[in-house]
Design an enzyme around this catalytic site. Structure first.
Site, PDB file in Angstrom:
ATOM      1  N   ASP A  50      28.051  -4.889  -0.819  1.00 21.50           N
ATOM      2  CA  ASP A  50      27.689  -3.684  -0.055  1.00 21.50           C
ATOM      3  C   ASP A  50      26.210  -3.321  -0.240  1.00 21.50           C
ATOM      4  O   ASP A  50      25.784  -2.219   0.119  1.00 21.50           O
ATOM      5  CB  ASP A  50      28.581  -2.505  -0.468  1.00 21.50           C
ATOM      6  CG  ASP A  50      28.404  -2.134  -1.927  1.00 21.50           C
ATOM      7  OD1 ASP A  50      27.610  -2.808  -2.637  1.00 21.50           O
ATOM      8  OD2 ASP A  50      29.044  -1.168  -2.380  1.00 21.50           O
ATOM      9  N   ARG A 109       0.304   4.761   0.579  1.00 24.80           N
ATOM     10  CA  ARG A 109      -0.426   5.212   1.768  1.00 24.80           C
ATOM     11  C   ARG A 109       0.123   6.514   2.323  1.00 24.80           C
ATOM     12  O   ARG A 109      -0.487   7.143   3.171  1.00 24.80           O
ATOM     13  CB  ARG A 109      -0.426   4.110   2.837  1.00 24.80           C
ATOM     14  CG  ARG A 109      -1.434   3.024   2.515  1.00 24.80           C
ATOM     15  CD  ARG A 109      -1.381   1.887   3.474  1.00 24.80           C
ATOM     16  NE  ARG A 109      -0.216   1.039   3.245  1.00 24.80           N
ATOM     17  CZ  ARG A 109       0.011  -0.108   3.892  1.00 24.80           C
ATOM     18  NH1 ARG A 109      -0.837  -0.530   4.793  1.00 24.80           N
ATOM     19  NH2 ARG A 109       1.075  -0.828   3.609  1.00 24.80           N
ATOM     20  N   GLN A 110       1.305   6.923   1.823  1.00 23.34           N
ATOM     21  CA  GLN A 110       1.856   8.230   2.250  1.00 23.34           C
ATOM     22  C   GLN A 110       1.583   9.221   1.119  1.00 23.34           C
ATOM     23  O   GLN A 110       2.480   9.608   0.379  1.00 23.34           O
ATOM     24  CB  GLN A 110       3.351   8.094   2.539  1.00 23.34           C
ATOM     25  CG  GLN A 110       3.622   7.124   3.690  1.00 23.34           C
ATOM     26  CD  GLN A 110       5.107   6.985   3.968  1.00 23.34           C
ATOM     27  OE1 GLN A 110       5.858   7.944   3.938  1.00 23.34           O
ATOM     28  NE2 GLN A 110       5.539   5.766   4.242  1.00 23.34           N
ATOM     29  N   LYS A 206     -13.278   1.963  12.382  1.00 22.78           N
ATOM     30  CA  LYS A 206     -12.112   1.348  13.031  1.00 22.78           C
ATOM     31  C   LYS A 206     -11.183   2.407  13.601  1.00 22.78           C
ATOM     32  O   LYS A 206     -11.201   3.567  13.186  1.00 22.78           O
ATOM     33  CB  LYS A 206     -11.349   0.450  12.046  1.00 22.78           C
ATOM     34  CG  LYS A 206     -10.284   1.152  11.208  1.00 22.78           C
ATOM     35  CD  LYS A 206      -9.368   0.208  10.456  1.00 22.78           C
ATOM     36  CE  LYS A 206      -8.350   0.999   9.650  1.00 22.78           C
ATOM     37  NZ  LYS A 206      -7.613   0.260   8.648  1.00 22.78           N
ATOM     38  N   ARG A 208      -6.999   2.636  14.455  1.00 22.57           N
ATOM     39  CA  ARG A 208      -5.702   1.948  14.436  1.00 22.57           C
ATOM     40  C   ARG A 208      -4.951   2.330  15.694  1.00 22.57           C
ATOM     41  O   ARG A 208      -4.663   3.511  15.915  1.00 22.57           O
ATOM     42  CB  ARG A 208      -4.933   2.339  13.171  1.00 22.57           C
ATOM     43  CG  ARG A 208      -3.665   1.543  12.975  1.00 22.57           C
ATOM     44  CD  ARG A 208      -3.048   1.776  11.603  1.00 22.57           C
ATOM     45  NE  ARG A 208      -3.617   0.945  10.553  1.00 22.57           N
ATOM     46  CZ  ARG A 208      -3.406  -0.360  10.430  1.00 22.57           C
ATOM     47  NH1 ARG A 208      -2.658  -0.995  11.298  1.00 22.57           N
ATOM     48  NH2 ARG A 208      -3.943  -1.034   9.446  1.00 22.57           N
ATOM     49  N   ASP A 232     -11.408  -4.412   0.575  1.00 20.74           N
ATOM     50  CA  ASP A 232     -10.340  -3.468   0.926  1.00 20.74           C
ATOM     51  C   ASP A 232      -9.288  -3.492  -0.175  1.00 20.74           C
ATOM     52  O   ASP A 232      -9.267  -4.406  -1.004  1.00 20.74           O
ATOM     53  CB  ASP A 232      -9.717  -3.850   2.280  1.00 20.74           C
ATOM     54  CG  ASP A 232      -9.167  -2.640   3.028  1.00 20.74           C
ATOM     55  OD1 ASP A 232      -9.083  -1.548   2.424  1.00 20.74           O
ATOM     56  OD2 ASP A 232      -8.806  -2.767   4.210  1.00 20.74           O
ATOM     57  N   THR A 237      -1.275  -7.370   7.966  1.00 18.30           N
ATOM     58  CA  THR A 237      -1.411  -8.117   9.225  1.00 18.30           C
ATOM     59  C   THR A 237      -2.785  -8.790   9.334  1.00 18.30           C
ATOM     60  O   THR A 237      -3.010  -9.552  10.272  1.00 18.30           O
ATOM     61  CB  THR A 237      -1.256  -7.166  10.428  1.00 18.30           C
ATOM     62  OG1 THR A 237      -2.361  -6.244  10.408  1.00 18.30           O
ATOM     63  CG2 THR A 237       0.040  -6.390  10.372  1.00 18.30           C
ATOM     64  N   GLY A 239      -5.171  -7.412  10.376  1.00 16.94           N
ATOM     65  CA  GLY A 239      -5.768  -6.802  11.562  1.00 16.94           C
ATOM     66  C   GLY A 239      -7.070  -6.083  11.255  1.00 16.94           C
ATOM     67  O   GLY A 239      -8.081  -6.286  11.944  1.00 16.94           O
TER      68      GLY A 239
HETATM   69  C1  R5P Z   1      -5.758   1.202   5.133  1.00 22.59           C
HETATM   70  O1  R5P Z   1      -6.141   2.355   4.875  1.00 22.59           O
HETATM   71  C2  R5P Z   1      -5.783   0.134   4.102  1.00 22.59           C
HETATM   72  O2  R5P Z   1      -6.822   0.289   3.195  1.00 22.59           O
HETATM   73  C3  R5P Z   1      -5.881  -1.240   4.759  1.00 22.59           C
HETATM   74  O3  R5P Z   1      -7.114  -1.335   5.452  1.00 22.59           O
HETATM   75  C4  R5P Z   1      -4.766  -1.507   5.735  1.00 22.59           C
HETATM   76  O4  R5P Z   1      -3.531  -1.137   5.178  1.00 22.59           O
HETATM   77  C5  R5P Z   1      -4.740  -2.983   6.108  1.00 22.59           C
HETATM   78  O5  R5P Z   1      -3.633  -3.263   6.912  1.00 22.59           O
HETATM   79  P1  R5P Z   1      -3.673  -4.446   7.984  1.00 22.59           P
HETATM   80  O6  R5P Z   1      -4.067  -5.686   7.236  1.00 22.59           O
HETATM   81  O7  R5P Z   1      -2.282  -4.519   8.509  1.00 22.59           O
HETATM   82  O8  R5P Z   1      -4.652  -4.050   9.049  1.00 22.59           O
END
Ligand code: R5P
Length: 325
Positions: A50, A109-110, A206, A208, A232, A237, A239
């Site tokens: 479960d 991130r939250q 940037k 999003r 970073d 991703t 991205g």
């Molecule tokens: C955002 O504030 C984080 O520092 C990263 O830049 C972000 O989480 C990267 O995510 P992804 O690779 O999906 O763009």
């Protein structure tokens, strides 16, 4: 005689120290335990049909100084639940002290209420860790360092910078380098690296557009003819990194590398990385990485850093030494 003293002091240094691993990054935990000089403790982790999780620590930990290693990624809800259950099991088994070692802090991130009627998930997780019975936390490159303040127990916050800077100084021609933040939120971190490497700094603005799509708008700073290194805290991703890298190339950068601490890379991200202008992506092994053969990814292990931190905490020594770059 000297040899006897050395082995005695080593034995003393790990007396009553027990290290356990959750299931998320067993490889990292094995390396940490090996470097700390103790075997990884036995624990049974079973998933019932479960989907409930069952934990059993399979050795006595009465009076022990217990460290439980679990990055809370991949399936963060399951990873956290496993960690809570291991902490609870350790507390009920009379461990003297329990430290949650979280190389990647899921939900970081939250970290604030930025819209109406949303939770502060990073704060809730901190409360849950304490409620489960954690006496202290060791974590690594938090998305927002202020998360330390969500805890009422001691938090040791380790950084990737000493490991990363040592590698960058060894491998890059720093004279032509520019450190770049791929978004405005990372400018402070980029500034730290630019100072440490004695280089210029730039950042990319940037936007999003969705959880999977990122649009780079503009580069602020001089990148023309430079070897750029994007810094970073995490990527999934790719991205953010790729959008920034394309923008840097369009603005005349000679080459683009990237360094992120937590590489939650999915297959789409890896495939995009291969054809992107990013020559090298440097990451830590805080999270499980899978097979990276054929991808331009360099992994710098942080097992040594964690092993040293655990030994120092166990022996009530300062961990200040571990931040020196
Ligand atoms: C955002 O504030 C984080 O520092 C990263 O830049 C972000 O989480 C990267 O995510 P992804 O690779 O999906 O763009």
């Amino acid at each position: 005689m000297a040899a006897t003293k050395a082995s005695q002091s080593k034995a003393g240094a790990t007396k009553n120290l027990k290290i356990f691993a959750g299931s998320v990054n067993h490889l990292l935990a094995e390396q940490i335990a090996k470097k700390a000089g103790v075997p990884l403790g036995g624990v049974e982790i079973i998933r019932f049909p479960d989907n409930e999780t069952f934990i059993k620590i399979s050795e006595s930990i009465r009076g022990a100084d217990v460290f439980i290693i679990q990055p809370t990624c991949k399936q963060p809800n399951d990873a956290y639940m496993e960690l809570f259950l291991m902490i609870d099991a350790a507390r009920r088994a009379s461990a003297a002290r329990i430290t949650a070692v979280i190389p990647y802090y899921g939900y970081a991130r939250q970290d604030r209420k930025d819209q109406p009627r949303v939770p502060i998930s990073a704060a809730l997780v901190a409360k849950l860790l304490e409620a489960a019975g954690a006496d202290r936390v060791v974590t690594f490159h938090l998305h927002a360092p202020q998360i330390q303040g969500y805890f009422d127990i001691p938090v040791d916050h380790l950084e990737f910078s000493p490991v990363l800077l040592a590698y960058l100084k060894k491998t890059l021609k720093v004279k032509n380098l520019v450190v770049v933040s791929p978004d405005t939120g990372g400018v402070k971190a980029a500034n730290f690296y630019a100072k440490a490497l004695d280089t210029g700094i730039a950042f990319v603005a940037k936007q999003r557009t969705s959880g999977h799509e990122v649009k780079a708008l503009n580069v602020v700073g001089d990148v023309k003819g430079k070897d750029a290194i994007l810094i970073d805290d995490m990527t999934s991703t790719c991205g953010t990194l790729i959008a920034a890298a394309e923008m840097l190339k369009a603005n005349g950068a000679k080459s683009v590398r990237a360094a992120v601490t937590h590489a939650m890379l999915n297959q789409t991200g890896l495939d995009k990385l291969k054809t992107s202008p990013i020559r090298e992506l440097i990451v830590s092994d805080s999270v499980p990485l899978g097979d990276l053969k054929g991808y331009p990814v360099t992994v710098l292990s942080v097992s040594d850093l964690f092993a040293k931190a655990i030994l120092r905490i166990h022996n009530n020594q300062s961990i200040n030494e571990l931040f020196k770059v």
